[in-house]
Enzyme design. Structure first.
Site, PDB file in Angstrom:
ATOM      1  N   SER A 143      97.513 -24.823  -8.534  1.00 52.05           N
ATOM      2  CA  SER A 143      96.624 -24.357  -7.457  1.00 52.05           C
ATOM      3  C   SER A 143      95.444 -24.990  -7.594  1.00 52.05           C
ATOM      4  O   SER A 143      94.939 -25.512  -8.845  1.00 52.05           O
ATOM      5  CB  SER A 143      96.731 -23.114  -7.473  1.00 52.05           C
ATOM      6  N   TYR A 156      93.601 -14.724 -11.962  1.00 47.48           N
ATOM      7  CA  TYR A 156      94.547 -15.950 -11.422  1.00 47.48           C
ATOM      8  C   TYR A 156      94.333 -17.340 -11.780  1.00 47.48           C
ATOM      9  O   TYR A 156      95.292 -18.066 -12.401  1.00 47.48           O
ATOM     10  CB  TYR A 156      94.727 -15.993  -9.724  1.00 47.48           C
TER      11      TYR A 156
END
Length: 258
Positions: A143, A156
């Protein structure tokens, strides 16, 4: 033109929706046999049937990737049904965004368990047969959170930074033995999770417009665009690319906001 993954077998995790299902559909069109791994077995089975009805070879297997035993069982099932796994796509992931001081231990562990350990569990399960064949491609879906920190997104990005580190470490560890390990870092992609985020906002359309304007290309990315990046990295066309992360974010991470 010859299919780019002809005679190859791919295991795709998180295959039942979003980026994972887009990768599965593209890989099937490019000739790969597929093992579709997801915690939602019903959704994975539905996709497998749809692909089979279109003439592709696909099976569904179930596992929570944070559970190493479940992963090993699912990989064994896939190998028994399809043969050696040539390609692993680690697409399974969950969004965990919490205040650091109120984050529960369970959420911390779940974030790392799925987003980081899950990729390792799957890699560890397929690596022995890849090493025996001196051939294998692993693509981890990381990501932009693994490159830049967005306030309010903890923990995250901790897992995604780790996943990029795992990519580099494994890629170099086995480079001389025919294995390549790369990752893709998507930015804002119009997945079901992104749609749910927009719908949770007080004014969904306003938030969608705001996010779109932050992108240099002035549009949100699609799952298929990430899938094509995965196809390239998983194919022999990328045979000299290893231990590398590819940003697929429309250029947003390169833009300086004054």
């Amino acid at each position: 033109m010859k299919p780019r993954l002809e005679n190859k077998t791919a295991l795709i995790t998180g295959a039942a929706s979003g980026i994972g299902s887009a990768i599965a559909e593209l890989f099937a069109r490019e000739g790969a046999s597929l093992a579709l791994l997801d915690v939602d077995i019903a959704a994975a089975e539905t996709l497998a049937r749809e692909l089979a009805d279109s003439g592709h070879r696909a099976i569904a297997v179930q596992a929570d990737v944070s559970d190493a035993d479940e992963v090993q069982h699912a990989v064994t099932q896939a190998q028994e049904a399809l043969g050696r796994i040539d390609i692993l796509i680690n697409g399974a992931g969950i969004n965990v965004f919490r205040d650091p001081l109120t984050l529960s231990e369970a959420d911390w562990q779940r974030n790392l368990g799925v987003n980081l350990q899950g990729a390792w569990h799957c890699a560890r399960a397929v690596l022995p047969s890849m090493l025996e064949a001196s051939y294998g491609h692993i693509v981890n879906i990381a990501s932009v959170h693994g490159h830049k920190i967005i306030p309010g997104s903890f923990p995250y990005p901790v897992a995604k930074h780790g996943l990029i580190g795992l990519t580099r470490a494994l890629g170099l560890e086995y480079a001389a033995r025919g294995i390549r390990v790369n990752s893709i870092s998507p930015g804002l992609i119009l997945t079901p999770a992104a749609e749910r985020y927009f719908e949770s906002c007080p004014d969904p359309e306003a938030e969608r417009r705001r996010q779109t304007e932050l992108l240099p290309c002035k549009r949100i990315g699609t799952s298929e665009e990430v899938a094509y990046a995965a196809l390239f990295l998983a194919s022999d066309e990328a045979r000299f690319i290893n231990a590398t992360d590819l940003l697929v974010d429309g250029g947003r991470s390169q833009l300086y906001h004054a």
